[in-house]
Design an enzyme around this catalytic site. Sequence first.
Site, mmCIF file in Angstrom:
data_model
loop_
_atom_site.group_PDB
_atom_site.id
_atom_site.type_symbol
_atom_site.label_atom_id
_atom_site.label_comp_id
_atom_site.label_asym_id
_atom_site.label_seq_id
_atom_site.Cartn_x
_atom_site.Cartn_y
_atom_site.Cartn_z
ATOM 1 N N HIS A 373 3.608 2.009 8.437
ATOM 2 C CA HIS A 373 2.276 2.511 8.075
ATOM 3 C C HIS A 373 1.911 3.762 8.851
ATOM 4 O O HIS A 373 2.491 4.087 9.895
ATOM 5 C CB HIS A 373 1.211 1.424 8.260
ATOM 6 C CG HIS A 373 0.951 1.023 9.689
ATOM 7 N ND1 HIS A 373 0.032 1.664 10.482
ATOM 8 C CD2 HIS A 373 1.479 0.031 10.451
ATOM 9 C CE1 HIS A 373 0.006 1.091 11.682
ATOM 10 N NE2 HIS A 373 0.878 0.097 11.689
ATOM 11 N N CYS A 392 4.462 -3.932 13.855
ATOM 12 C CA CYS A 392 4.664 -3.037 12.722
ATOM 13 C C CYS A 392 5.160 -1.682 13.226
ATOM 14 O O CYS A 392 5.150 -1.406 14.423
ATOM 15 C CB CYS A 392 3.368 -2.863 11.935
ATOM 16 S SG CYS A 392 2.887 -4.346 11.009
#
Length: 481
Positions: A373, A392
């Site tokens: 992301h 992440c």
Amino acid sequence: MAAGVSGGAQAQVAPPPVATTVPMAAPTTAIPAPVAPAVSAPLPTLSPAQATQLATLIADDEVAQGLRVARRGDLDGQDPVALVRTALDHARAVRTGRLMPGDFSTDWAIRPQAWDPLPGFADAVKRDRLAAWIKTLPPPYTGYDTLAAGLARYRAVSAAGGWPMVSDSPKFGDRGPAVARLRERLAIEDAALTGTGDRFDAALLDAVRRAQRRYGLNPTGQPGPQTTAALNVPVERRIRQMMANMERWRWLPSQLDPRRVQVNVAAAVLTVFDGDAPVMSMKAVTGRPGNETPMLISRINSIVLNPPWNVPTSIATKELWPKERANPGYLKRNGFRVIDTGNGGNRLQQSSEKSALGRYKFDFPNDFAVYLHDTPAQSGFSRFDRLASHGCVRLEKPADLAKLLMKTTPEWQAPQIDATVAAGKTVRATMAEPVSVYLLYWTAFAGNNGPVAFRDDPYGWDARLAATVERRSAAQALAAR
């Protein structure tokens, strides 16, 4: 050979610094001896000459492939049937890894493919081509081959007594014993530097910078504390680091998808490959120790533009609710809203306008709820130590990646992507051609004919893995007697 995760592709951006502490110690729990797999076809019969040759080949190859630190001496005179089983076990270990299923950590979510070495081995015995058969066993990746070559060089350094410790930090223009030691130390890994002399000249300055790049440090040319610590890691520990990385190569499928996204978690770098050639590379931020980014293989199917952030319960409980209690109104000011889950509980969601995911979220199925992301916090990419996420992977150039991956999706070309992002509406853009994604953990890698580059072992996985490989090899040797 198929291309692998090359050091060259990773070296285009600056990875995190080398650790100054010893990696996590290996567990001391005894590992039971593995059970020999069932054989579905008759075992070939070795001639006396073949038995002698095979014993030597296996003993040498175990060391060359990083399955043992030292050469074993118990194969000569082994019963021929036991030697055949040892050969088959060795072949599996070299091609698909030494670990057994119970040895894998939850975060090591890549599993080797099943492979039967018996047909190839039987053919080699029949045609008396055992040496050629041994050479076919390693995984078919250049990245593995270059590590194996590096391992041989570092074993030679170890056999010669290792390298000198660097205790001082001389500067450009200095002369003296400290400079001579630094030059001698660097020349062991850097063939471009002459190893004699006590003057800190331009050639030595360049060599220091090359070493700093190999270790993922800021290439200032000044050997400060981090550089000194990296140079003083014993060669034996570097050998085990290479052993661990070679084992990880063996877990990969026999072929990587030519069009793929790869993340080196330890180096915090993302590289896009097309036809096995790197076409894009960028810095990343990966999981901090305690919030490890797992190793896994999946496929990116869609990209969410202007994504809200559905906060994991663990982050909400440990970080966000305490901030709200300490500073009432914190959640509302930062775009969070409380959502009733319908079962008496609630969860937090951050609006897309203020989302910690930025403007792009790259989704792929996995059991860890991790994804790639964007991030509003761009300052993290200026650091050399970029292990700071909850697991992440944050991206330095997510817009560039989105447009590259959507090239084959007619309705999502660059103008459409830019317009949707600018409008602020949350949209899931499905890719016409999903792209494979590999989250890998490389702390040692090398280019063709180049020195080995090392990174920190932030999760302490190297020491644990290398020790498990050695114990498994020793247990298998005992079981074969």
